[in-house]
Structure formats: structure tokens, C-alpha cells
Design a protein around this motif. Sequence first.
Motif, PDB file in Angstrom:
ATOM      1  N   THR A 257       0.823  -1.204   0.000  1.00 26.03           N
ATOM      2  CA  THR A 257       0.000   0.000   0.000  1.00 26.03           C
ATOM      3  C   THR A 257       0.862   1.261   0.000  1.00 26.03           C
ATOM      4  O   THR A 257       0.575   2.230  -0.729  1.00 26.03           O
ATOM      5  N   GLU A 258       1.914   1.273   0.815  1.00 25.02           N
ATOM      6  CA  GLU A 258       2.815   2.423   0.825  1.00 25.02           C
ATOM      7  C   GLU A 258       3.494   2.599  -0.525  1.00 25.02           C
ATOM      8  O   GLU A 258       3.710   3.729  -0.973  1.00 25.02           O
ATOM      9  N   GLN A 259       3.809   1.503  -1.187  1.00 22.54           N
ATOM     10  CA  GLN A 259       4.462   1.581  -2.490  1.00 22.54           C
ATOM     11  C   GLN A 259       3.508   2.142  -3.535  1.00 22.54           C
ATOM     12  O   GLN A 259       3.894   2.976  -4.363  1.00 22.54           O
ATOM     13  N   ILE A 260       2.250   1.690  -3.528  1.00 28.93           N
ATOM     14  CA  ILE A 260       1.279   2.141  -4.522  1.00 28.93           C
ATOM     15  C   ILE A 260       0.985   3.628  -4.362  1.00 28.93           C
ATOM     16  O   ILE A 260       0.900   4.372  -5.351  1.00 28.93           O
ATOM     17  N   PHE A 261       0.844   4.082  -3.125  1.00 25.79           N
ATOM     18  CA  PHE A 261       0.521   5.492  -2.873  1.00 25.79           C
ATOM     19  C   PHE A 261       1.759   6.358  -2.632  1.00 25.79           C
ATOM     20  O   PHE A 261       1.630   7.514  -2.239  1.00 25.79           O
ATOM     21  N   SER A 262       2.945   5.783  -2.851  1.00 19.46           N
ATOM     22  CA  SER A 262       4.216   6.530  -2.732  1.00 19.46           C
ATOM     23  C   SER A 262       4.371   7.173  -1.356  1.00 19.46           C
ATOM     24  O   SER A 262       4.736   8.345  -1.240  1.00 19.46           O
ATOM     25  N   LEU A 263       4.091   6.390  -0.327  1.00 15.10           N
ATOM     26  CA  LEU A 263       4.229   6.888   1.043  1.00 15.10           C
ATOM     27  C   LEU A 263       5.569   6.425   1.616  1.00 15.10           C
ATOM     28  O   LEU A 263       5.869   5.238   1.614  1.00 15.10           O
ATOM     29  N   PRO A 264       6.375   7.349   2.120  1.00 16.91           N
ATOM     30  CA  PRO A 264       7.703   6.977   2.653  1.00 16.91           C
ATOM     31  C   PRO A 264       7.610   6.426   4.072  1.00 16.91           C
ATOM     32  O   PRO A 264       8.112   7.011   5.032  1.00 16.91           O
ATOM     33  N   GLY A 265       6.981   5.268   4.206  1.00 21.29           N
ATOM     34  CA  GLY A 265       6.803   4.662   5.517  1.00 21.29           C
ATOM     35  C   GLY A 265       7.829   3.579   5.791  1.00 21.29           C
ATOM     36  O   GLY A 265       8.775   3.363   5.018  1.00 21.29           O
ATOM     37  N   LEU A 266       7.613   2.871   6.887  1.00 20.61           N
ATOM     38  CA  LEU A 266       8.552   1.836   7.305  1.00 20.61           C
ATOM     39  C   LEU A 266       8.551   0.657   6.331  1.00 20.61           C
ATOM     40  O   LEU A 266       9.593   0.054   6.066  1.00 20.61           O
ATOM     41  N   GLY A 267       7.379   0.330   5.797  1.00 21.86           N
ATOM     42  CA  GLY A 267       7.301  -0.771   4.843  1.00 21.86           C
ATOM     43  C   GLY A 267       8.112  -0.498   3.587  1.00 21.86           C
ATOM     44  O   GLY A 267       8.815  -1.382   3.082  1.00 21.86           O
ATOM     45  N   GLN A 268       8.021   0.720   3.067  1.00 21.81           N
ATOM     46  CA  GLN A 268       8.802   1.081   1.890  1.00 21.81           C
ATOM     47  C   GLN A 268      10.294   1.068   2.193  1.00 21.81           C
ATOM     48  O   GLN A 268      11.114   0.693   1.348  1.00 21.81           O
ATOM     49  N   MET A 269      10.664   1.454   3.415  1.00 24.24           N
ATOM     50  CA  MET A 269      12.072   1.424   3.824  1.00 24.24           C
ATOM     51  C   MET A 269      12.600  -0.009   3.817  1.00 24.24           C
ATOM     52  O   MET A 269      13.721  -0.265   3.343  1.00 24.24           O
ATOM     53  N   VAL A 270      11.810  -0.946   4.323  1.00 22.89           N
ATOM     54  CA  VAL A 270      12.221  -2.354   4.338  1.00 22.89           C
ATOM     55  C   VAL A 270      12.361  -2.886   2.919  1.00 22.89           C
ATOM     56  O   VAL A 270      13.346  -3.569   2.588  1.00 22.89           O
ATOM     57  N   LEU A 271      11.394  -2.575   2.058  1.00 23.65           N
ATOM     58  CA  LEU A 271      11.429  -3.075   0.683  1.00 23.65           C
ATOM     59  C   LEU A 271      12.654  -2.541  -0.060  1.00 23.65           C
ATOM     60  O   LEU A 271      13.338  -3.290  -0.769  1.00 23.65           O
ATOM     61  N   THR A 272      12.945  -1.253   0.096  1.00 30.58           N
ATOM     62  CA  THR A 272      14.120  -0.673  -0.553  1.00 30.58           C
ATOM     63  C   THR A 272      15.404  -1.308  -0.040  1.00 30.58           C
ATOM     64  O   THR A 272      16.316  -1.614  -0.818  1.00 30.58           O
ATOM     65  N   ALA A 273      15.470  -1.538   1.271  1.00 27.02           N
ATOM     66  CA  ALA A 273      16.667  -2.143   1.855  1.00 27.02           C
ATOM     67  C   ALA A 273      16.863  -3.571   1.364  1.00 27.02           C
ATOM     68  O   ALA A 273      17.991  -4.007   1.121  1.00 27.02           O
ATOM     69  N   ILE A 274      15.778  -4.325   1.201  1.00 24.95           N
ATOM     70  CA  ILE A 274      15.885  -5.698   0.694  1.00 24.95           C
ATOM     71  C   ILE A 274      16.412  -5.694  -0.734  1.00 24.95           C
ATOM     72  O   ILE A 274      17.298  -6.486  -1.098  1.00 24.95           O
ATOM     73  N   ASN A 275      15.880  -4.804  -1.568  1.00 26.78           N
ATOM     74  CA  ASN A 275      16.332  -4.727  -2.958  1.00 26.78           C
ATOM     75  C   ASN A 275      17.801  -4.339  -3.058  1.00 26.78           C
ATOM     76  O   ASN A 275      18.499  -4.761  -3.991  1.00 26.78           O
ATOM     77  N   GLN A 276      18.279  -3.544  -2.122  1.00 24.13           N
ATOM     78  CA  GLN A 276      19.666  -3.070  -2.145  1.00 24.13           C
ATOM     79  C   GLN A 276      20.601  -3.944  -1.316  1.00 24.13           C
ATOM     80  O   GLN A 276      21.780  -3.620  -1.192  1.00 24.13           O
ATOM     81  N   ARG A 277      20.078  -5.030  -0.739  1.00 27.48           N
ATOM     82  CA  ARG A 277      20.867  -5.908   0.120  1.00 27.48           C
ATOM     83  C   ARG A 277      21.491  -5.142   1.286  1.00 27.48           C
ATOM     84  O   ARG A 277      22.638  -5.396   1.664  1.00 27.48           O
ATOM     85  N   ASP A 278      20.749  -4.195   1.802  1.00 27.69           N
ATOM     86  CA  ASP A 278      21.249  -3.395   2.925  1.00 27.69           C
ATOM     87  C   ASP A 278      20.898  -4.128   4.217  1.00 27.69           C
ATOM     88  O   ASP A 278      19.901  -3.848   4.885  1.00 27.69           O
ATOM     89  N   TYR A 279      21.736  -5.096   4.600  1.00 20.82           N
ATOM     90  CA  TYR A 279      21.433  -5.996   5.705  1.00 20.82           C
ATOM     91  C   TYR A 279      21.124  -5.286   7.018  1.00 20.82           C
ATOM     92  O   TYR A 279      20.146  -5.624   7.692  1.00 20.82           O
ATOM     93  N   PRO A 280      21.941  -4.332   7.455  1.00 21.68           N
ATOM     94  CA  PRO A 280      21.654  -3.704   8.762  1.00 21.68           C
ATOM     95  C   PRO A 280      20.288  -3.037   8.822  1.00 21.68           C
ATOM     96  O   PRO A 280      19.613  -3.085   9.855  1.00 21.68           O
ATOM     97  N   VAL A 281      19.853  -2.406   7.719  1.00 19.68           N
ATOM     98  CA  VAL A 281      18.547  -1.737   7.697  1.00 19.68           C
ATOM     99  C   VAL A 281      17.427  -2.769   7.799  1.00 19.68           C
ATOM    100  O   VAL A 281      16.467  -2.600   8.574  1.00 19.68           O
ATOM    101  N   VAL A 282      17.521  -3.856   7.033  1.00 18.55           N
ATOM    102  CA  VAL A 282      16.487  -4.898   7.067  1.00 18.55           C
ATOM    103  C   VAL A 282      16.388  -5.504   8.464  1.00 18.55           C
ATOM    104  O   VAL A 282      15.293  -5.655   9.022  1.00 18.55           O
ATOM    105  N   GLN A 283      17.540  -5.826   9.037  1.00 20.59           N
ATOM    106  CA  GLN A 283      17.541  -6.456  10.362  1.00 20.59           C
ATOM    107  C   GLN A 283      16.977  -5.523  11.424  1.00 20.59           C
ATOM    108  O   GLN A 283      16.202  -5.953  12.289  1.00 20.59           O
ATOM    109  N   ALA A 284      17.352  -4.255  11.370  1.00 19.75           N
ATOM    110  CA  ALA A 284      16.859  -3.295  12.354  1.00 19.75           C
ATOM    111  C   ALA A 284      15.349  -3.117  12.231  1.00 19.75           C
ATOM    112  O   ALA A 284      14.625  -3.102  13.237  1.00 19.75           O
ATOM    113  N   CYS A 285      14.848  -2.991  10.996  1.00 16.64           N
ATOM    114  CA  CYS A 285      13.413  -2.773  10.792  1.00 16.64           C
ATOM    115  C   CYS A 285      12.599  -3.994  11.207  1.00 16.64           C
ATOM    116  O   CYS A 285      11.548  -3.857  11.854  1.00 16.64           O
TER     117      CYS A 285
END
Length: 314
Positions: A257-285
Motif C-alpha cells: 500500500t505504501e508503495q502504490i501510494f508513494s508513502l515513505p513509511g517503514l514498509g517502503q524502507m524495508v522493501l528498498t533495503a531488501i532490494n539493495q541488500r542493505d542488511y543492517p537496515v532490514v535487520q533493524a526494521c
Amino acid sequence: MKDYIIRRILMLIPVLIGITLCIFLIMHMLPGDAISSMLGIEETPEARQRLEEQFGLDLPWYKQYWNWISRVLQGDFGNSLRTDKPILPEMLSRFKLTFELTLLAAAISWIIAIPLGIISALKRNTWVDGVVRVMSLIGVSVPNFALATLLILVLSLGFSYYPPVGYESFIENPAVNLQIMILPAFVLGAIMSGSVMRMTRSSILEVLRQDFIKAVRAKGASEKIVIFVHALKNGMIPIITLIGMQIGSLLGGTVVTEQIFSLPGLGQMVLTAINQRDYPVVQACIMFIAFIYVIVNLIVDILYTYIDPRISYK
């Protein structure tokens, strides 16, 4: 009650450790890594080794995990591999949006579902009951991304209205904030309301069959007293349980939902971190979401004793 709360809080420790360990191992088993993504076509063995040593990725996985969890226990969630900025401030900033979206969606769900569930129970086997049951079935069956996409298409093509992009804090600009948040909140609330509606109907019907309801009616109590004071209160336990689970799930499940409505929420942060293999961000979230989920369940358990005094945690 105090002993129960302490026991539940202590149970958080192995649960959170297990969750973070699973996420850590899964992320490291995925193909690709953050170093390759950062260097791109300029990757060389020397440049890769330098960055691995800088971020501690040259260590065995168990040492990496221990270093990270040791810092977390001290309140340090580390820095992002992509931006090299502290994770905690951005995570908390984005969580404000996700938390507001969850509360609005839950409020919309309750406003829609509980009254309709009660009406459906009181009008059992009538056309009203049939309509409500069909609505609840649609709410349970339709995925949120489909409803969100359909809503945007209808509003844009039929009414030339396009949902605003971005985010404004409610404190800074309440009107703009509600204009941004109301559509995604309605989508999530409508999806939530289906299961809450069904649970409310079945719970009220079960309570209305109890002998104490017949006794209350025999004493001459009005139907409003019977429904809202006796039936609803005694039927709230399964409803509260379901609502608590939904709120906990929404806090970490608003990614689409955050992705569809372009909302910079926690869910979008997790999705971006997964795509970028940003391990510390994914683990923290993930750890933060898991902690909030368990806290919500703890609050729900505590509410049981206030709704139904017969429940005791001694």
C-alpha cells in the motif's frame, strides 16, 4: 497481573533473538550483496576487499551477527551500507507515517465492521444479513493492492482526482495530511473490516444464545441494553484478539500500500533495503516491527481482564 506482564516481557528476548537470527541468515543466503550493488561496473577485488573490511563483512557470519546484536543492546542499530547514515533516526521517522496509517485504517475498519456485524447478527437470515455477509466475503477475498489500484483508476478516470504524492505531518498541516492518508487508510481499513465483520457477527450470535441473555430479557431490559451492555461486552474477546493481530500485522505489512501510494513509511524502507541488500537496515526494521507486534499482543492480553473480569492471570 504484574508477574504475568514480567513473564511476557522476558519472553520477548528469545523471540526477538530468533527472529533477527532467521532474518540475518536469510538475507545472507540471497544471491548478490550490497558491495556489488555499490561498486557496480567499477568493482575490483581490491575495492571489494576494502569495503568488506570497512563494513565488517569479511568476518564469519556469526561474528557479524554478534557484533550487530551487541550494538543493538546498547541502542545502536548501526549505519546503512548504502548511505552510511544512522538507521534508528530514519526508522523512527518513517514509523510515524506507518503508525498513523495503521491507526486510521483500524478506526475505519471498526467504524464499518462492528456496527454492520451487529446488524447482521440481529437480522440473521434476512436480506440485510446476506448483503453484510457478501460485503465481508469481498473484504476477506480482495487483496489490498487490487483494491488500491482499482480505487486510483476510478478516482482518476471517473472523477479526474489524483491522490497527492509525498507526506505532510498531521501536526504541521492536518488538512493536507488527511488528504494524503485517507485513501490508503480506507484501502487497508476496508480489507480489515471483512474479517472483523464476520467475527463480530459470529461472536454476537453465540452470546445471544446464552442463558444469561434470556434472563436479562426476562427482567425487562430494553433491547439496546441487551445488545450493547451485555451481548457486545461479552462477545468482544475474540473481536479484540482479531483486531490486535491485525494492528500488529499492519505495522509491518503496509509495504504494498505504501508503495502504490508513494508513502515513505517503514514498509517502503524495508522493501528498498531488501532490494539493495542493505542488511543492517532490514535487520533493524524487522526487529523493530517484531517488538511492536509482541507489545500489541501483550496490550491485547491485558485488555482481556478489563473486558471480562472472569479472566485471571494469577
